[in-house]
Structures are given as structure tokens and as C-alpha cells.
Motif scaffolding. Structure first.
Motif, mmCIF file in Angstrom:
data_model
loop_
_atom_site.group_PDB
_atom_site.id
_atom_site.type_symbol
_atom_site.label_atom_id
_atom_site.label_comp_id
_atom_site.label_asym_id
_atom_site.label_seq_id
_atom_site.Cartn_x
_atom_site.Cartn_y
_atom_site.Cartn_z
ATOM 1 N N PHE A 67 29.648 41.270 -75.496
ATOM 2 C CA PHE A 67 30.692 40.305 -75.137
ATOM 3 C C PHE A 67 30.954 39.539 -76.433
ATOM 4 O O PHE A 67 30.113 39.522 -77.529
ATOM 5 C CB PHE A 67 29.945 39.231 -74.361
ATOM 6 N N THR A 68 32.245 39.258 -76.668
ATOM 7 C CA THR A 68 32.947 38.719 -77.749
ATOM 8 C C THR A 68 33.562 37.224 -77.304
ATOM 9 O O THR A 68 34.571 37.313 -76.678
ATOM 10 C CB THR A 68 33.670 39.517 -78.449
ATOM 11 N N ILE A 69 33.107 36.285 -78.206
ATOM 12 C CA ILE A 69 33.950 35.009 -77.966
ATOM 13 C C ILE A 69 35.117 34.681 -79.165
ATOM 14 O O ILE A 69 34.612 35.363 -80.168
ATOM 15 C CB ILE A 69 32.858 33.857 -77.939
ATOM 16 N N SER A 70 36.347 34.304 -78.754
ATOM 17 C CA SER A 70 37.013 34.127 -79.722
ATOM 18 C C SER A 70 38.100 32.825 -79.351
ATOM 19 O O SER A 70 37.686 32.425 -78.379
ATOM 20 C CB SER A 70 38.124 35.338 -79.819
ATOM 21 N N ARG A 71 38.822 32.457 -80.131
ATOM 22 C CA ARG A 71 39.594 31.231 -79.982
ATOM 23 C C ARG A 71 40.916 31.368 -80.614
ATOM 24 O O ARG A 71 40.894 31.821 -81.675
ATOM 25 C CB ARG A 71 38.743 30.003 -80.390
ATOM 26 N N ASP A 72 41.761 30.478 -80.049
ATOM 27 C CA ASP A 72 42.902 30.366 -80.843
ATOM 28 C C ASP A 72 43.204 28.560 -80.633
ATOM 29 O O ASP A 72 43.831 28.272 -79.721
ATOM 30 C CB ASP A 72 44.241 31.210 -79.935
ATOM 31 N N SER A 73 43.178 28.293 -82.008
ATOM 32 C CA SER A 73 43.208 26.838 -82.132
ATOM 33 C C SER A 73 44.612 26.355 -81.896
ATOM 34 O O SER A 73 45.059 25.182 -81.475
ATOM 35 C CB SER A 73 42.858 26.331 -83.372
ATOM 36 N N ALA A 74 45.618 27.039 -82.260
ATOM 37 C CA ALA A 74 46.960 26.793 -81.938
ATOM 38 C C ALA A 74 47.463 26.622 -80.464
ATOM 39 O O ALA A 74 48.136 25.769 -80.062
ATOM 40 C CB ALA A 74 47.984 27.691 -82.781
ATOM 41 N N LYS A 75 46.734 27.460 -79.801
ATOM 42 C CA LYS A 75 46.945 27.347 -78.275
ATOM 43 C C LYS A 75 46.113 26.607 -77.500
ATOM 44 O O LYS A 75 46.168 26.389 -76.190
ATOM 45 C CB LYS A 75 47.175 28.650 -77.599
ATOM 46 N N ASN A 76 45.038 26.121 -78.035
ATOM 47 C CA ASN A 76 43.694 25.372 -77.402
ATOM 48 C C ASN A 76 43.198 26.288 -76.266
ATOM 49 O O ASN A 76 42.826 25.720 -75.297
ATOM 50 C CB ASN A 76 44.353 24.126 -76.906
ATOM 51 N N MET A 77 43.042 27.686 -76.820
ATOM 52 C CA MET A 77 42.557 28.657 -76.005
ATOM 53 C C MET A 77 41.235 29.133 -76.538
ATOM 54 O O MET A 77 41.036 29.313 -77.653
ATOM 55 C CB MET A 77 43.381 29.725 -75.591
ATOM 56 N N VAL A 78 40.178 29.330 -75.680
ATOM 57 C CA VAL A 78 38.906 30.063 -75.998
ATOM 58 C C VAL A 78 38.993 31.204 -74.979
ATOM 59 O O VAL A 78 39.432 31.132 -73.892
ATOM 60 C CB VAL A 78 37.697 29.205 -76.014
ATOM 61 N N TYR A 79 38.335 32.255 -75.471
ATOM 62 C CA TYR A 79 38.145 33.566 -74.855
ATOM 63 C C TYR A 79 36.952 34.222 -74.523
ATOM 64 O O TYR A 79 36.214 33.988 -75.580
ATOM 65 C CB TYR A 79 39.386 34.625 -75.587
ATOM 66 N N LEU A 80 36.694 34.851 -73.688
ATOM 67 C CA LEU A 80 35.381 35.687 -73.697
ATOM 68 C C LEU A 80 35.650 37.272 -73.320
ATOM 69 O O LEU A 80 36.318 37.421 -72.233
ATOM 70 C CB LEU A 80 34.379 35.221 -72.824
ATOM 71 N N GLN A 81 35.837 38.201 -74.471
ATOM 72 C CA GLN A 81 35.898 39.676 -73.981
ATOM 73 C C GLN A 81 34.550 40.161 -73.623
ATOM 74 O O GLN A 81 33.672 40.222 -74.410
ATOM 75 C CB GLN A 81 36.412 40.048 -75.290
ATOM 76 N N MET A 82 34.460 40.484 -72.508
ATOM 77 C CA MET A 82 33.271 41.275 -71.857
ATOM 78 C C MET A 82 33.492 42.752 -71.716
ATOM 79 O O MET A 82 34.560 43.268 -71.026
ATOM 80 C CB MET A 82 32.869 40.728 -70.558
#
Length: 115
Positions: A67-82
Motif C-alpha cells: 500500500f502507498t499513501i499519497s496526498r494532493d494538498s492543492a485539492k485537499n485529497m489523500v489517497y491510498l493505492q492498494m
């Protein structure tokens, strides 16, 4: 009040992949902790992956390398690639935005991995 909306859950076969997304209603750069927890029936909610503080990232041992966590601060998004999903990854996945005083949770998104 921080609102979090998760998406991206579903049914997948073992070995497959999913990407979860979480949209926050406020600036994610202000969070002390930001990330993902999960809860399966009969179990406590447990950490999957979080950003802690400004630079630290923590993963549960069971998901490291998959799993990899990532974020896009410009969009206020956080992701989890599984990836390489296993039946034991089946759970409701919750997004967390936490300050030093308060924790805010999303409504959760179901991930089901079939064997």
C-alpha cells in the motif's frame, strides 16, 4: 468541523488493486495526522497508513510494500493505492483528519477482497 468523503472501495479478487480517495473540506496541510484506518467485523479500528506531522509516514506492518499513501494538498485529497490485495485486507476503510485536539472521520468505504 472537518468533513471527509471517501470513495474508491469495491469488490476485487485477491492479487488485484484498488485506489481509495478521500476529499477533505478543509486544508489538509493543517492536519497533525492524515490518512487511513480500517475496521473489519469484530475487530477494532486499526492504522493502515498515515502522514504524521510534517514529514513522517507510518504504515501497518501488514501493508508495507503493498500500500502507498499519497496526498494532493492543492485539492485537499489523500489517497491510498492498494496492490497485491489479500482477503485479510477486507474491511471498511476510514479516512482520518486529526488536529492535536480533535479527530475527524469519514463515513468509510467498503473494500472486499475475494479469494
Amino acid at each position: 468541523q472537518v468533513q471527509l468523503v471517501e470513495s474508491g472501495g469495491g469488490l476485487v479478487q485477491a492479487g488485484g488493486s484498488l485506489r481509495l480517495s478521500c476529499k477533505a473540506s478543509t486544508d489538509i496541510s493543517q492536519a497533525n495526522r492524515l490518512g487511513w484506518y480500517r475496521q473489519s467485523p469484530g475487530s477494532l479500528r486499526s492504522l493502515v497508513a498515515v502522514f504524521s506531522g510534517s514529514d513522517s509516514t507510518m504504515y501497518a506492518d501488514s501493508v508495507k510494500g503493498r500500500f502507498t499513501i499519497s496526498r494532493d494538498s492543492a485539492k485537499n485529497m489523500v489517497y491510498l493505492q492498494m496492490t497485491s490485495l489479500k482477503p485479510e485486507d477486507t474491511a471498511v476503510y476510514y479516512c482520518l483528519w486529526a488536529s492535536l485536539r480533535f479527530d475527524y472521520w469519514g463515513q468509510g468505504t467498503q473494500v472486499t477482497v475475494s479469494s
